[in-house]
Design a protein around this motif. Structure first.
Motif, short mmCIF file in Angstrom:
data_model
loop_
_atom_site.label_atom_id
_atom_site.label_comp_id
_atom_site.label_asym_id
_atom_site.label_seq_id
_atom_site.Cartn_x
_atom_site.Cartn_y
_atom_site.Cartn_z
N UNK A 170 0.80 -1.22 0.00
CA UNK A 170 0.00 0.00 0.00
C UNK A 170 0.83 1.27 0.00
N UNK A 171 2.03 1.25 0.54
CA UNK A 171 2.83 2.47 0.67
C UNK A 171 3.66 2.78 -0.58
N UNK A 172 3.59 1.93 -1.60
CA UNK A 172 4.43 2.10 -2.78
C UNK A 172 3.87 3.17 -3.72
N UNK A 173 4.72 3.95 -4.35
CA UNK A 173 4.26 4.81 -5.45
C UNK A 173 3.70 3.96 -6.58
N UNK A 174 2.68 4.47 -7.25
CA UNK A 174 2.10 3.78 -8.40
C UNK A 174 1.31 4.79 -9.21
N UNK A 175 0.83 4.38 -10.36
CA UNK A 175 -0.01 5.26 -11.17
C UNK A 175 -1.30 5.59 -10.42
N UNK A 176 -1.84 6.78 -10.70
CA UNK A 176 -3.07 7.22 -10.04
C UNK A 176 -4.30 6.79 -10.84
N UNK A 177 -5.47 7.32 -10.46
CA UNK A 177 -6.71 7.00 -11.17
C UNK A 177 -6.60 7.26 -12.66
#
Length: 392
Positions: A170-177
């Protein structure tokens, strides 16, 4: 899977007739396009979306269908989600194990945001590492189980796998909506994850060790949002910035992560209204260039839900009316409209690349249903025009 509806009456007769007609046609459109596997196509004829179902979009669509009373459609979607997840059981275990020993896999090795209708990975390149959809399917499932008396046991293996995946990641950066900014941790994504984890814990769908881990994770997510996801008293687009995003309204409603009566909710709604809203149309964010950066009906509905949760049903109705008015002659709602573009010079570039704006977008239709149900629901009167659960 038999069920008994416990959802509030849907008073479509209490709505403006034009709104009620579009709500009914939106339900019919979504139900008619749902695949035999249970997937919801993002848009039936938009080349970049054709053939795919997103967990995020689909979960909000399923929630709308469930709230409308169509338990069969929503249940079929959750079955589809569960099958896609269980089919990747070994890969999820590998991701969790690698993360636990300090070797988190690259984004390309994480679960995808979208699947083919058959539940397979896409064959073309996409901005796939997105965590929000895995939170929203858990959240929508929890909402569904709160409305209908349904045996949840067939979904439990997929719920446990999803919980393990999110607890590890859950704390990882990732693409948004919007499938942008993979370098950031997005507040809307965190809201989806926390709401989903909390929903399955509240519904008793996880064992005690997972429930205990969820309590800790949700607490940490809330603390992270409060310390790094708030600026000047309002939620921000991603950690440690001042920018805002239209998707932030979802943290207030329908996800309910932020107390609708709080100052944080009030200031978040206010800044979305002041910075991103013209009339009833809501932009994604300032600086948006996708198809010129138009206004998104689904975001107007999210903002309407936030207003309704705060007690301003009149503003919610105004936003709903604006979204309904974007329908074309075939009663189809687009992904966005070009009434008030942020970057008009960029519109044609996207048309040349992908064709006209996605129309209809099932997520847009779903959010109109969801806001209309919220504004029309009446817990004390069951004599109104009510849509019954489907026999799907």
């Amino acid at each position: 899977m038999p069920s008994v509806s416990t959802s509030p009456a849907v008073r479509l007769t209490a709505l403006d007739p034009a709104v009620a007609r579009l709500v009914r046609s939106s339900h019919s459109l979504i139900a008619g396009l749902q695949t035999p596997e249970g997937a919801y196509p993002a848009s039936p004829a938009f080349p970049a979306y054709e053939g795919y179902c997103w967990f995020r979009d689909g979960a909000f669509i399923a929630d709308a269908m469930s709230a409308y009373g169509d338990d069969g459609s929503a249940t079929a979607f959750f079955d589809w989600c569960a099958q896609a997840i269980v089919a990747r059981r070994d890969h999820i275990h590998w991701i969790v194990d690698e993360t636990r020993v300090g070797r988190p896999p690259s984004g390309e090795r994480m679960l995808p945001a979208r699947f083919t209708y058959a539940g397979e990975d896409g064959a073309d390149e996409w901005w796939d590492f997105q965590l929000d959809g895995y939170g929203t399917w858990l959240w929508a499932l929890g909402q569904h189980l709160g409305r209908f008396e349904i045996d949840a046991s067939p979904w439990l293996p997929a719920v446990e796998l999803t919980v393990d995946y999110l607890l590890a990641s859950w704390s990882r950066p990732c693409y948004d909506w919007w499938e942008e900014h993979s370098e950031a941790v997005h507040v809307s994504t965190l809201a989806c994850i926390a709401a989903g984890l909390q929903a399955v814990a509240d519904a008793g769908l996880v064992d005690p060790p997972r429930a205990e881990a969820i309590v800790a994770a949700v607490r940490d997510i809330r603390n992270l949002i409060e310390t790094r996801g708030v600026r000047d008293g309002h939620l921000v687009k991603w950690l440690d910035v001042a920018a805002v995003d239209g998707s932030l309204a979802s943290a207030i409603a329908p996800l309910g992560l932020v107390d609708a009566t709080s100052d944080l909710a009030g200031r978040t709604v206010d800044i979305i209204e002041r910075h991103l809203t013209v009339g009833g149309g809501v932009h994604r964010y300032l600086g948006d260039t996708f198809f010129g950066g138009g206004q998104w009906p689904l975001l107007s509905c999210f903002l309407g839900l936030a207003h309704a949760a705060r007690g301003d049903r009149d503003r919610g109705a105004e936003l709903l009316a604006w979204a309904v008015a974007t329908a074309n002659a075939q009663s189809e709602i687009p992904e966005q409209v070009d009434h008030h573009l942020i970057a008009p010079g960029m519109r044609q570039e996207w048309v040349d690349r992908w064709g006209p704006v996605a129309t209809p977008l099932l997520w847009s239709h779903a959010m109109i249903i969801r806001l209309a149900v919220e504004l029309a629901a009446d817990d004390t009167d069951d004599t109104h025009d009510t849509h019954e659960g489907s026999a799907r």
